[in-house]
Design a protein around this motif. Structure first.
Motif, PDB file in Angstrom:
ATOM      1  N   GLY A   1     -31.716  -1.131 -40.111  1.00 21.76           N
ATOM      2  CA  GLY A   1     -31.080  -1.866 -41.209  1.00 21.76           C
ATOM      3  C   GLY A   1     -29.688  -1.358 -41.513  1.00 21.76           C
ATOM      4  O   GLY A   1     -28.758  -2.144 -41.731  1.00 21.76           O
ATOM      5  N   LEU A   2     -29.520  -0.041 -41.500  1.00 21.41           N
ATOM      6  CA  LEU A   2     -28.211   0.552 -41.749  1.00 21.41           C
ATOM      7  C   LEU A   2     -27.224   0.159 -40.645  1.00 21.41           C
ATOM      8  O   LEU A   2     -26.080  -0.232 -40.915  1.00 21.41           O
ATOM      9  CB  LEU A   2     -28.323   2.071 -41.830  1.00 21.41           C
ATOM     10  N   GLY A   3     -27.671   0.242 -39.401  1.00 21.43           N
ATOM     11  CA  GLY A   3     -26.814  -0.142 -38.276  1.00 21.43           C
ATOM     12  C   GLY A   3     -26.421  -1.607 -38.336  1.00 21.43           C
ATOM     13  O   GLY A   3     -25.275  -1.970 -38.057  1.00 21.43           O
ATOM     14  N   SER A   4     -27.356  -2.441 -38.734  1.00 24.58           N
ATOM     15  CA  SER A   4     -27.071  -3.864 -38.855  1.00 24.58           C
ATOM     16  C   SER A   4     -26.041  -4.116 -39.946  1.00 24.58           C
ATOM     17  O   SER A   4     -25.130  -4.935 -39.793  1.00 24.58           O
ATOM     18  CB  SER A   4     -28.372  -4.612 -39.167  1.00 24.58           C
TER      19      SER A   4
ATOM     20  N   CYS B   1     -26.619  -8.258 -36.545  1.00 26.41           N
ATOM     21  CA  CYS B   1     -27.648  -7.713 -35.669  1.00 26.41           C
ATOM     22  C   CYS B   1     -27.514  -8.337 -34.283  1.00 26.41           C
ATOM     23  O   CYS B   1     -26.575  -9.065 -34.006  1.00 26.41           O
ATOM     24  CB  CYS B   1     -29.029  -8.000 -36.269  1.00 26.41           C
ATOM     25  N   THR B   2     -28.475  -8.061 -33.436  1.00 27.67           N
ATOM     26  CA  THR B   2     -28.392  -8.572 -32.069  1.00 27.67           C
ATOM     27  C   THR B   2     -28.420 -10.096 -32.012  1.00 27.67           C
ATOM     28  O   THR B   2     -27.771 -10.685 -31.151  1.00 27.67           O
ATOM     29  CB  THR B   2     -29.530  -8.007 -31.200  1.00 27.67           C
ATOM     30  N   SER B   3     -29.151 -10.734 -32.920  1.00 26.39           N
ATOM     31  CA  SER B   3     -29.173 -12.202 -32.879  1.00 26.39           C
ATOM     32  C   SER B   3     -27.805 -12.771 -33.224  1.00 26.39           C
ATOM     33  O   SER B   3     -27.357 -13.738 -32.607  1.00 26.39           O
ATOM     34  CB  SER B   3     -30.251 -12.750 -33.818  1.00 26.39           C
ATOM     35  N   GLY B   4     -27.139 -12.191 -34.201  1.00 29.84           N
ATOM     36  CA  GLY B   4     -25.822 -12.694 -34.579  1.00 29.84           C
ATOM     37  C   GLY B   4     -24.753 -12.372 -33.554  1.00 29.84           C
ATOM     38  O   GLY B   4     -23.938 -13.225 -33.191  1.00 29.84           O
ATOM     39  N   HIS B   5     -24.744 -11.132 -33.066  1.00 30.26           N
ATOM     40  CA  HIS B   5     -23.704 -10.724 -32.126  1.00 30.26           C
ATOM     41  C   HIS B   5     -24.013 -11.148 -30.687  1.00 30.26           C
ATOM     42  O   HIS B   5     -23.174 -11.757 -30.019  1.00 30.26           O
ATOM     43  CB  HIS B   5     -23.498  -9.202 -32.172  1.00 30.26           C
ATOM     44  N   CYS B   6     -25.208 -10.808 -30.200  1.00 29.01           N
ATOM     45  CA  CYS B   6     -25.520 -11.057 -28.778  1.00 29.01           C
ATOM     46  C   CYS B   6     -25.721 -12.535 -28.465  1.00 29.01           C
ATOM     47  O   CYS B   6     -25.294 -13.001 -27.414  1.00 29.01           O
ATOM     48  CB  CYS B   6     -26.760 -10.268 -28.364  1.00 29.01           C
TER      49      CYS B   6
ATOM     50  N   VAL C   1     -30.037 -13.138 -37.877  1.00 24.16           N
ATOM     51  CA  VAL C   1     -31.244 -12.994 -38.684  1.00 24.16           C
ATOM     52  C   VAL C   1     -31.065 -11.986 -39.811  1.00 24.16           C
ATOM     53  O   VAL C   1     -31.562 -12.198 -40.921  1.00 24.16           O
ATOM     54  CB  VAL C   1     -32.464 -12.659 -37.793  1.00 24.16           C
ATOM     55  N   SER C   2     -30.326 -10.893 -39.588  1.00 22.20           N
ATOM     56  CA  SER C   2     -30.148  -9.920 -40.671  1.00 22.20           C
ATOM     57  C   SER C   2     -29.390 -10.547 -41.843  1.00 22.20           C
ATOM     58  O   SER C   2     -29.723 -10.312 -43.001  1.00 22.20           O
ATOM     59  CB  SER C   2     -29.442  -8.658 -40.173  1.00 22.20           C
ATOM     60  N   GLY C   3     -28.398 -11.358 -41.561  1.00 22.12           N
ATOM     61  CA  GLY C   3     -27.674 -12.051 -42.626  1.00 22.12           C
ATOM     62  C   GLY C   3     -28.525 -13.101 -43.313  1.00 22.12           C
ATOM     63  O   GLY C   3     -28.419 -13.314 -44.525  1.00 22.12           O
ATOM     64  N   ILE C   4     -29.381 -13.758 -42.550  1.00 20.74           N
ATOM     65  CA  ILE C   4     -30.268 -14.773 -43.122  1.00 20.74           C
ATOM     66  C   ILE C   4     -31.289 -14.110 -44.047  1.00 20.74           C
ATOM     67  O   ILE C   4     -31.559 -14.599 -45.148  1.00 20.74           O
ATOM     68  CB  ILE C   4     -30.941 -15.596 -42.009  1.00 20.74           C
ATOM     69  N   ILE C   5     -31.844 -12.975 -43.620  1.00 17.00           N
ATOM     70  CA  ILE C   5     -32.786 -12.247 -44.475  1.00 17.00           C
ATOM     71  C   ILE C   5     -32.079 -11.785 -45.746  1.00 17.00           C
ATOM     72  O   ILE C   5     -32.611 -11.926 -46.855  1.00 17.00           O
ATOM     73  CB  ILE C   5     -33.406 -11.057 -43.721  1.00 17.00           C
ATOM     74  N   SER C   6     -30.880 -11.254 -45.588  1.00 20.86           N
ATOM     75  CA  SER C   6     -30.110 -10.807 -46.747  1.00 20.86           C
ATOM     76  C   SER C   6     -29.866 -11.962 -47.714  1.00 20.86           C
ATOM     77  O   SER C   6     -30.014 -11.817 -48.927  1.00 20.86           O
ATOM     78  CB  SER C   6     -28.782 -10.213 -46.275  1.00 20.86           C
ATOM     79  N   GLY C   7     -29.500 -13.108 -47.189  1.00 22.61           N
ATOM     80  CA  GLY C   7     -29.262 -14.281 -48.031  1.00 22.61           C
ATOM     81  C   GLY C   7     -30.512 -14.778 -48.724  1.00 22.61           C
ATOM     82  O   GLY C   7     -30.464 -15.269 -49.847  1.00 22.61           O
ATOM     83  N   ALA C   8     -31.661 -14.624 -48.065  1.00 21.00           N
ATOM     84  CA  ALA C   8     -32.919 -15.061 -48.674  1.00 21.00           C
ATOM     85  C   ALA C   8     -33.364 -14.104 -49.771  1.00 21.00           C
ATOM     86  O   ALA C   8     -33.914 -14.528 -50.797  1.00 21.00           O
ATOM     87  CB  ALA C   8     -34.009 -15.176 -47.606  1.00 21.00           C
TER      88      ALA C   8
ATOM     89  N   ALA D   1     -19.798  -5.152 -29.798  1.00 21.05           N
ATOM     90  CA  ALA D   1     -21.018  -4.743 -30.497  1.00 21.05           C
ATOM     91  C   ALA D   1     -22.229  -4.872 -29.574  1.00 21.05           C
ATOM     92  O   ALA D   1     -23.092  -3.986 -29.545  1.00 21.05           O
ATOM     93  CB  ALA D   1     -21.215  -5.582 -31.759  1.00 21.05           C
ATOM     94  N   SER D   2     -22.313  -5.952 -28.818  1.00 20.80           N
ATOM     95  CA  SER D   2     -23.444  -6.170 -27.911  1.00 20.80           C
ATOM     96  C   SER D   2     -23.512  -5.105 -26.824  1.00 20.80           C
ATOM     97  O   SER D   2     -24.590  -4.603 -26.496  1.00 20.80           O
ATOM     98  CB  SER D   2     -23.357  -7.562 -27.275  1.00 20.80           C
ATOM     99  N   LEU D   3     -22.354  -4.766 -26.263  1.00 19.65           N
ATOM    100  CA  LEU D   3     -22.313  -3.702 -25.253  1.00 19.65           C
ATOM    101  C   LEU D   3     -22.769  -2.374 -25.849  1.00 19.65           C
ATOM    102  O   LEU D   3     -23.513  -1.619 -25.209  1.00 19.65           O
ATOM    103  CB  LEU D   3     -20.912  -3.580 -24.658  1.00 19.65           C
TER     104      LEU D   3
END
Length: 144
Positions: free
Chosen positions: A100-103, A109-114, A32-39, A128-130
């Motif tokens: 946002g900085l951590g992502s 983010c958690t959706s992409g990694h986890c 989701v963080s990448g999708i928001i960035s792309g949008a 990253a998930s751990l």
């Protein structure tokens, strides 16, 4: 009527199905963080047409709004109310900026990694998930 476990299981299955469909149909990872960035920051070469990211994000918001009332009525569940009482606005803004900085630093983010990365058995996503979970547990213990 339905147990919390059954509702969570159905939600998890739907998230996994949506992430899989996005990968199969569009060749994209549902981070989701990448999708928001792309949008928000579309490149000049992308043209002026609305990108798929905007439709994906609109679907996230609209599906939640459309299902909120029926699920509450059909399943006899209490809605989740998130309240920021007692937390100052600058603290909330700082927390959002840190997320946002951590992502950005973690390349996702958690959706992409986890969800997506661990499903593909990516070593980087597993690490990253751990780390996400460890920091979350530490924060919960220290702040509660």
């Amino acid at each position: 009527m339905f147990s919390s476990f059954a509702i969570a299981l159905c939600g998890g299955l739907l998230i996994g199905l949506a992430a899989s469909l996005l990968m199969v149909v569009n060749g994209r990872i549902a981070g989701v963080s990448g999708i928001i960035s792309g949008a928000l920051w579309r490149s000049e070469s992308a043209g002026s047409a609305i990108g798929w990211q905007v439709y994906f994000l609109a679907g996230l918001v609209l599906s939640g709004l459309l299902l909120a009332t029926p699920l509450e009525a059909w399943l006899a569940i209490e809605p989740v109310v998130i309240s920021a009482r007692g937390i100052a606005l600058p603290t909330l803004l700082l927390a959002g900026l840190l997320v946002g900085l951590g992502s950005s630093l973690g390349n996702g983010c958690t959706s992409g990694h986890c969800i997506c990365g661990m499903g593909r058995l990516s070593p980087r996503s597993i690490a990253a998930s751990l780390l996400f979970m460890l920091v979350g547990v530490i924060a919960a213990v220290l702040l509660s």
